[in-house]
Motif scaffolding. Structure first.
Motif, PDB file in Angstrom:
ATOM      1  N   MET A  74       1.405  -0.861  -0.822  1.00  0.00           N
ATOM      2  CA  MET A  74       0.301  -0.052  -0.164  1.00  0.00           C
ATOM      3  C   MET A  74       0.908   0.821  -0.171  1.00  0.00           C
ATOM      4  N   THR A  75       0.637   2.087  -1.116  1.00  0.00           N
ATOM      5  CA  THR A  75       1.379   3.275  -1.096  1.00  0.00           C
ATOM      6  C   THR A  75       1.333   4.169  -0.054  1.00  0.00           C
ATOM      7  N   PHE A  76       1.918   5.708   0.364  1.00  0.00           N
ATOM      8  CA  PHE A  76       1.949   6.662   1.233  1.00  0.00           C
ATOM      9  C   PHE A  76       0.474   6.505   1.111  1.00  0.00           C
ATOM     10  N   GLU A  77      -0.148   7.292  -0.554  1.00  0.00           N
ATOM     11  CA  GLU A  77      -0.989   7.732  -0.210  1.00  0.00           C
ATOM     12  C   GLU A  77      -2.786   7.376  -0.042  1.00  0.00           C
ATOM     13  N   GLN A  78      -2.205   6.128  -0.606  1.00  0.00           N
ATOM     14  CA  GLN A  78      -3.515   5.389  -0.359  1.00  0.00           C
ATOM     15  C   GLN A  78      -3.874   5.338   1.256  1.00  0.00           C
ATOM     16  N   LYS A  79      -2.553   5.114   2.263  1.00  0.00           N
ATOM     17  CA  LYS A  79      -2.156   4.852   3.500  1.00  0.00           C
ATOM     18  C   LYS A  79      -3.005   6.423   4.007  1.00  0.00           C
ATOM     19  N   ASP A  95       0.314   7.099  -8.616  1.00  0.00           N
ATOM     20  CA  ASP A  95      -0.717   8.113  -7.532  1.00  0.00           C
ATOM     21  C   ASP A  95      -2.119   9.253  -8.442  1.00  0.00           C
ATOM     22  N   ARG A  96      -0.451  10.455  -8.629  1.00  0.00           N
ATOM     23  CA  ARG A  96      -1.017  11.795  -9.365  1.00  0.00           C
ATOM     24  C   ARG A  96      -2.337  11.357 -10.321  1.00  0.00           C
ATOM     25  N   GLU A  97      -2.573  10.426 -11.055  1.00  0.00           N
ATOM     26  CA  GLU A  97      -3.759  10.009 -12.114  1.00  0.00           C
ATOM     27  C   GLU A  97      -4.965   9.726 -10.945  1.00  0.00           C
ATOM     28  N   VAL A  98      -4.464   8.809 -10.228  1.00  0.00           N
ATOM     29  CA  VAL A  98      -6.180   7.706  -8.880  1.00  0.00           C
ATOM     30  C   VAL A  98      -6.163   9.276  -8.112  1.00  0.00           C
ATOM     31  N   THR A  99      -5.382  10.039  -7.864  1.00  0.00           N
ATOM     32  CA  THR A  99      -5.417  11.687  -7.184  1.00  0.00           C
ATOM     33  C   THR A  99      -6.242  11.691  -8.074  1.00  0.00           C
ATOM     34  N   ARG A 100      -6.224  12.425  -9.729  1.00  0.00           N
ATOM     35  CA  ARG A 100      -6.815  13.944 -10.469  1.00  0.00           C
ATOM     36  C   ARG A 100      -8.282  12.852 -10.283  1.00  0.00           C
ATOM     37  N   ARG A 101      -7.816  11.242 -10.629  1.00  0.00           N
ATOM     38  CA  ARG A 101      -9.195  11.110 -11.030  1.00  0.00           C
ATOM     39  C   ARG A 101     -10.435  10.790  -9.734  1.00  0.00           C
TER      40      ARG A 101
END
Length: 138
Positions: free
Chosen positions: A1-6, A76-82
């Motif tokens: 799990m990435t930092f962004e997910q956490k 991470d940037r694409e998931v955040t954007r969408r």
């Protein structure tokens, strides 16, 4: 799990727990008090403060567990954007409810709480949709 997910899970947990506590408190108040007489502002401010604190602690814990060389990548940037775009659509639709309540000149208690619930639903939705995007490998 990435930092962004956490950090997203910390955010979702904070929003869900504090909103649930506020809604339970509100339900107890409304059981014995008319809505116009409920002093909800202090409780709502405490809820927002607690949510911020819980999210900050969760983010700090995720940050402490993150390897120093791990950075946000393109996924991470694409998931955040969408995820943020979808969350904005959901919040915009939900924000129509307090807008209509205001136009109908409903008591501010209902307008404020409808807007708060719209924020909370959108926050939890955002975490869920980003988790789905991560799971799909977006």
């Amino acid at each position: 799990m990435t930092f962004e997910q956490k950090t997203q899970w910390a955010y979702g947990f904070a929003a869900l727990i504090t909103t649930a506590a506020y809604v339970v408190w509100l339900a107890v108040q409304l059981d014995s008090t008319p809505a116009a007489d409920v002093d909800y502002v202090p409780a709502l401010l405490w809820t927002l403060g607690a949510s911020f604190l819980i999210h900050s602690v969760g983010r700090g814990m995720a940050s402490g567990a993150r390897p120093k060389n791990q950075v946000t990548d393109e996924r991470d940037r694409e998931v955040t954007r969408r995820g943020d775009a979808l969350t904005f659509v959901v919040f915009s639709a939900l924000a129509a409810i307090p807008l209509v309540l205001g136009m109908l000149e409903v008591d501010p208690f209902w307008i404020t709480n409808a807007l708060f619930i719209a924020f909370a639903i959108a926050a939890v939705f955002g975490v869920v949709v980003k988790s789905v995007l991560y799971a799909k490998g977006a």
